[in-house]
Design an enzyme around this catalytic site. Sequence first.
Site, PDB file in Angstrom:
ATOM      1  N   LYS A  87      -0.972   7.698  -7.002  1.00  0.00           N
ATOM      2  CA  LYS A  87       0.163   7.888  -7.906  1.00  0.00           C
ATOM      3  C   LYS A  87       0.287   9.318  -8.427  1.00  0.00           C
ATOM      4  O   LYS A  87       1.378   9.746  -8.831  1.00  0.00           O
ATOM      5  CB  LYS A  87       0.051   6.924  -9.085  1.00  0.00           C
ATOM      6  CG  LYS A  87       0.270   5.458  -8.736  1.00  0.00           C
ATOM      7  CD  LYS A  87       1.731   5.156  -8.501  1.00  0.00           C
ATOM      8  CE  LYS A  87       1.991   3.664  -8.434  1.00  0.00           C
ATOM      9  NZ  LYS A  87       3.440   3.363  -8.269  1.00  0.00           N
ATOM     10  N   SER A 130      -5.933   2.930  -1.619  1.00  0.00           N
ATOM     11  CA  SER A 130      -4.985   3.605  -2.509  1.00  0.00           C
ATOM     12  C   SER A 130      -5.481   3.846  -3.919  1.00  0.00           C
ATOM     13  O   SER A 130      -4.925   4.681  -4.626  1.00  0.00           O
ATOM     14  CB  SER A 130      -3.684   2.797  -2.576  1.00  0.00           C
ATOM     15  OG  SER A 130      -3.967   1.462  -2.979  1.00  0.00           O
TER      16      SER A 130
END
Length: 333
Positions: free
Chosen positions: A56, A308
């Site tokens: 992110k 991730s």
Amino acid sequence: MTRSLPVSLRDIILASERISGRVRQTPIVRSDALSERVGAAVYLKLEHQQITGSFKLRGATNAVLSLSAAQKARGVVAASTGNHGRALAYAAKAEGSSATICMSRLVPENKVAEIRRLGANVRIIGRSQDDAQVEVDRLVQDDGMIAVPPFDDARVIAGQGSLGLEIFKDCPEAATVLVPLSGGGLAAGVAAALKAINPGIRLIGLTMERGAAMKASLDAGHPVAVEEEESLADSLGGGIGLDNRLTFSMCRDLLDDVVLLSEPEIAAGMHHAYCMEREVVEGAGAVGIAALLAGKIDVTGPVVAILSGRNVDMEQHRSVINGATASTGKDTA
């Protein structure tokens, strides 16, 4: 590709250049255990080693750096399931701006605490990301803050797409890329980058069975609302927005398939990551490994699985390693 995309390869290259030096270029490593398991080369993109513990930071940094000085002075605001909030808090602080993060009560406390530690103002609203988004909209309207959406934003998508450029640079032979799928910012950005370079590459989105909003929306042919449920892959929770402008259409046009994973399968992915790869990843970060272990991917060539994020509550992680298969921490006994 014949269809014009709202985020182009050029946008992604410019974003990659803009955020260079502010985010890590994370490594790709071969997994011997998974390669032997599936009979083809499997590589892991270690994005969980990013500065704030997830991909992110790429999109949040690109979005903040795209703002004018006057906009930064007004402060940024976003709804988040945790990782985007942490990334935006970090990116805003680095640029001398302030951040307000709105989250639902389903967000794990470890993620809330880390966002507060980074100096952001935290607001806990309702039991869904849609509830939190209502507060974001109010702060934009009443206080003039600048919204930085967690996924449905061209600046954010382009930033996430920089990860796709790194995958091609380090593993140009990849035939399939496994990407965690929630609101679609990561999947849209990575797919836009890789499909523009190699139209024949396969992009497969991976998400949990519980409350998979993008999968439900793709099946319906338009954005739909789903009830959020607790999951080991909590970062993949939340809706895509009934007024979704970008990620729904990009995922529809670019993803070759979407695979759903059960809680035991996600737990198995986390367990393998820790015991075989020596990596601590959260449930959302383990879905690529989980899908390979479950035999849900048709492997026809080299595969890259994106790990991730790592921002897991360590008590939860410990319970999973000891046999738990659900977000409640209950084991199979």
